[in-house]
Each structure stands twice: as C-alpha cells, then as structure tokens.
Write a protein that holds these residues in place. Structure first.
Motif, PDB file in Angstrom:
ATOM      1  N   GLU A 129       0.820  -1.217   0.000  1.00 38.75           N
ATOM      2  CA  GLU A 129       0.000   0.000   0.000  1.00 38.75           C
ATOM      3  C   GLU A 129       0.856   1.271   0.000  1.00 38.75           C
ATOM      4  N   LYS A 130       2.174   1.116  -0.033  1.00 41.03           N
ATOM      5  CA  LYS A 130       3.154   2.208   0.034  1.00 41.03           C
ATOM      6  C   LYS A 130       3.084   2.947   1.362  1.00 41.03           C
ATOM      7  N   ASP A 131       2.667   2.254   2.407  1.00 44.40           N
ATOM      8  CA  ASP A 131       2.622   2.829   3.748  1.00 44.40           C
ATOM      9  C   ASP A 131       3.933   2.477   4.459  1.00 44.40           C
ATOM     10  N   VAL A 132       4.968   3.207   4.110  1.00 41.90           N
ATOM     11  CA  VAL A 132       6.309   2.926   4.616  1.00 41.90           C
ATOM     12  C   VAL A 132       6.402   3.233   6.109  1.00 41.90           C
ATOM     13  N   LYS A 133       5.707   4.261   6.546  1.00 42.47           N
ATOM     14  CA  LYS A 133       5.768   4.660   7.956  1.00 42.47           C
ATOM     15  C   LYS A 133       5.253   3.543   8.864  1.00 42.47           C
ATOM     16  N   SER A 134       4.094   2.981   8.568  1.00 42.14           N
ATOM     17  CA  SER A 134       3.556   1.874   9.373  1.00 42.14           C
ATOM     18  C   SER A 134       4.445   0.640   9.271  1.00 42.14           C
ATOM     19  N   SER A 135       4.991   0.409   8.081  1.00 45.32           N
ATOM     20  CA  SER A 135       5.888  -0.731   7.896  1.00 45.32           C
ATOM     21  C   SER A 135       7.097  -0.614   8.814  1.00 45.32           C
ATOM     22  N   LEU A 136       7.671   0.568   8.860  1.00 49.80           N
ATOM     23  CA  LEU A 136       8.835   0.793   9.715  1.00 49.80           C
ATOM     24  C   LEU A 136       8.468   0.636  11.189  1.00 49.80           C
ATOM     25  N   GLU A 137       7.326   1.169  11.584  1.00 49.31           N
ATOM     26  CA  GLU A 137       6.891   1.044  12.982  1.00 49.31           C
ATOM     27  C   GLU A 137       6.748  -0.424  13.378  1.00 49.31           C
ATOM     28  N   HIS A 138       6.163  -1.242  12.510  1.00 45.87           N
ATOM     29  CA  HIS A 138       5.995  -2.667  12.809  1.00 45.87           C
ATOM     30  C   HIS A 138       7.333  -3.403  12.776  1.00 45.87           C
ATOM     31  N   LEU A 139       8.202  -3.013  11.878  1.00 43.57           N
ATOM     32  CA  LEU A 139       9.509  -3.668  11.789  1.00 43.57           C
ATOM     33  C   LEU A 139      10.321  -3.445  13.060  1.00 43.57           C
ATOM     34  N   LEU A 140      10.240  -2.265  13.613  1.00 41.01           N
ATOM     35  CA  LEU A 140      11.006  -1.954  14.817  1.00 41.01           C
ATOM     36  C   LEU A 140      10.519  -2.729  16.041  1.00 41.01           C
ATOM     37  N   LYS A 141       9.348  -3.343  15.956  1.00 39.14           N
ATOM     38  CA  LYS A 141       8.832  -4.182  17.041  1.00 39.14           C
ATOM     39  C   LYS A 141       9.462  -5.578  17.034  1.00 39.14           C
ATOM     40  N   ILE A 142      10.112  -5.930  15.941  1.00 39.76           N
ATOM     41  CA  ILE A 142      10.697  -7.260  15.794  1.00 39.76           C
ATOM     42  C   ILE A 142      12.087  -7.277  16.421  1.00 39.76           C
ATOM     43  N   GLU A 143      12.351  -8.321  17.170  1.00 38.99           N
ATOM     44  CA  GLU A 143      13.629  -8.472  17.863  1.00 38.99           C
ATOM     45  C   GLU A 143      14.792  -8.494  16.871  1.00 38.99           C
ATOM     46  N   SER A 144      15.828  -7.756  17.169  1.00 37.20           N
ATOM     47  CA  SER A 144      17.064  -7.670  16.377  1.00 37.20           C
ATOM     48  C   SER A 144      16.835  -7.166  14.953  1.00 37.20           C
ATOM     49  N   SER A 145      15.769  -6.439  14.721  1.00 32.69           N
ATOM     50  CA  SER A 145      15.503  -5.951  13.359  1.00 32.69           C
ATOM     51  C   SER A 145      16.553  -4.946  12.907  1.00 32.69           C
ATOM     52  N   ASN A 146      17.113  -4.179  13.847  1.00 28.49           N
ATOM     53  CA  ASN A 146      18.135  -3.192  13.472  1.00 28.49           C
ATOM     54  C   ASN A 146      19.361  -3.859  12.867  1.00 28.49           C
ATOM     55  N   ASN A 147      19.695  -5.063  13.312  1.00 26.83           N
ATOM     56  CA  ASN A 147      20.877  -5.757  12.801  1.00 26.83           C
ATOM     57  C   ASN A 147      20.684  -6.226  11.366  1.00 26.83           C
ATOM     58  N   HIS A 148      19.516  -6.706  11.028  1.00 22.71           N
ATOM     59  CA  HIS A 148      19.263  -7.286   9.708  1.00 22.71           C
ATOM     60  C   HIS A 148      18.723  -6.285   8.691  1.00 22.71           C
ATOM     61  N   PHE A 149      18.094  -5.235   9.173  1.00 14.74           N
ATOM     62  CA  PHE A 149      17.394  -4.301   8.284  1.00 14.74           C
ATOM     63  C   PHE A 149      17.954  -2.881   8.377  1.00 14.74           C
ATOM     64  N   ASN A 150      19.186  -2.719   8.818  1.00 14.07           N
ATOM     65  CA  ASN A 150      19.703  -1.368   9.068  1.00 14.07           C
ATOM     66  C   ASN A 150      19.692  -0.485   7.822  1.00 14.07           C
ATOM     67  N   ILE A 151      20.067  -1.013   6.662  1.00  9.74           N
ATOM     68  CA  ILE A 151      20.052  -0.211   5.433  1.00  9.74           C
ATOM     69  C   ILE A 151      18.609   0.099   5.028  1.00  9.74           C
ATOM     70  N   TRP A 152      17.741  -0.904   5.145  1.00 10.27           N
ATOM     71  CA  TRP A 152      16.332  -0.712   4.809  1.00 10.27           C
ATOM     72  C   TRP A 152      15.709   0.337   5.726  1.00 10.27           C
ATOM     73  N   ILE A 153      16.019   0.275   7.003  1.00 13.84           N
ATOM     74  CA  ILE A 153      15.480   1.233   7.973  1.00 13.84           C
ATOM     75  C   ILE A 153      15.930   2.647   7.625  1.00 13.84           C
ATOM     76  N   GLU A 154      17.179   2.798   7.236  1.00 11.60           N
ATOM     77  CA  GLU A 154      17.693   4.116   6.856  1.00 11.60           C
ATOM     78  C   GLU A 154      16.978   4.649   5.616  1.00 11.60           C
ATOM     79  N   GLU A 155      16.806   3.808   4.611  1.00 13.61           N
ATOM     80  CA  GLU A 155      16.100   4.231   3.387  1.00 13.61           C
ATOM     81  C   GLU A 155      14.644   4.592   3.701  1.00 13.61           C
ATOM     82  N   ALA A 156      13.983   3.761   4.497  1.00 11.19           N
ATOM     83  CA  ALA A 156      12.589   4.021   4.848  1.00 11.19           C
ATOM     84  C   ALA A 156      12.470   5.320   5.649  1.00 11.19           C
ATOM     85  N   SER A 157      13.389   5.549   6.560  1.00 10.08           N
ATOM     86  CA  SER A 157      13.369   6.784   7.359  1.00 10.08           C
ATOM     87  C   SER A 157      13.554   8.011   6.473  1.00 10.08           C
ATOM     88  N   ASN A 158      14.456   7.914   5.500  1.00 13.75           N
ATOM     89  CA  ASN A 158      14.653   9.035   4.561  1.00 13.75           C
ATOM     90  C   ASN A 158      13.386   9.293   3.758  1.00 13.75           C
TER      91      ASN A 158
END
Length: 173
Positions: A129-158
């Motif tokens: 649905e191109k709802d990147v903000k909600s996607s990022l919020e849900h991803l950050l709830k997952i354990e160790s997501s910063n380790n595996h998705f750090n580049i994705w998180i940065e792109e989504a935040s931008n």
C-alpha cells in the motif's frame, strides 16, 4: 471578470500542487528531483517553506532507491532474517542442512501464532500500500531488526522524512 480572476488565482496554486505531485512521484521511483526542487524554490516566497525545501534538498542528495526497490530489499532481508531466526530456534544439524534449499516467508492470508511472522505479514501488506511509515513502525517491534534491516530502515526513514517535509511545503501554501 470575477470567474476569470478566480481561475487565474487558482492556476499558480494548481501548478505548485502538480509540481509537488511530480516531485513525490519521481522520488518514489528513485529518480533525480533536483530540477523539480529548483522549480519549486522559484515558486515559493515564504521563508518557512524554504526551511522545508532545504531539508528536501539534503534528503534528495541521499538518492532514495525507490519504492519498488525498497519492497524488494525488504523481501530479501526478511527471508534472510527468517532463515536465521528458525535456525536459532531449531538448533539441529538436519534443519540447518535443509534450510539451504528453501526460504521462509509469511503467507498474507494466514493467522499467525508467531508474533514475528505476524509482523512480517503486516509489513508486507503495508508496503504494498506504500505505507512505509507503518511498515517501519511494525519492523522496529521485531527483535534484532536493526541488525538485519539497518540499510532498509535508513532508506525508509529518509523516505518518511522526505514526504513529511514535502507535505509541510504543500500544506503551507
């Protein structure tokens, strides 16, 4: 005469809205938006808007990869995360050996007992649905997501920050 005056006063406003929509579309596609930002700057005369515009310039220089590539990168990272997650959860040789031959991903039509799979299913739906903000919020709830998705998180935040500033420029017309 009054109708003509109203139509003439709406033309610059429509032009600005169309330009903002063009910037949004080109940014979502990962295209260069420098020329469009320059046109936007020429259209704006408010100092407050220029603050938002400067932020847009900074974010556009980071070269967003595009929504489609963001979705693809998420899929790849999610499969890698789930593979590692289940290898750690099922710590035996047979499972590790078999994991080389398949990938795990959530089915969007299922009800999950596992919270991690449930979050990934929600994120997939939100990304479609191109709802990147909600996607990022849900991803950050997952354990160790910063380790595996750090580049994705940065792109989504931008992407989120860019759209926020673009909306502020649009709303302050």
């Amino acid at each position: 005469n009054n109708l003509k005056d109203i139509q003439d006063s709406q033309k610059p406003n429509d032009t600005l809205k169309n330009l903002i929509n063009l910037i949004r579309l080109k940014y979502e596609n990962g295209s260069d938006i420098t020329k469009e930002l320059l046109l936007l700057q020429e259209q704006m005369h408010d100092e407050l808007k220029n603050v938002y515009l400067e932020k847009l310039y900074v974010l556009s220089n980071k070269k967003f990869i595009g929504i489609q590539k963001l979705q693809d990168e998420f899929e790849i990272s999610m499969k890698e995360y789930l593979k590692e997650y289940y290898i750690q959860k099922n710590n035996n040789f047979f499972y590790k050996y078999l994991s080389r031959f398949y990938s795990i991903e959530p089915n969007n039509n299922s009800v999950f007992k596992n919270e991690t799979l449930k979050y990934f299913s929600i994120i997939n739906g939100k990304l479609k649905e191109k709802d990147v903000k909600s996607s990022l919020e849900h991803l950050l709830k997952i354990e160790s997501s910063n380790n595996h998705f750090n580049i994705w998180i940065e792109e989504a935040s931008n992407y989120i920050e860019f759209n926020k500033n673009l909306n502020l420029v649009n709303s302050s017309q």
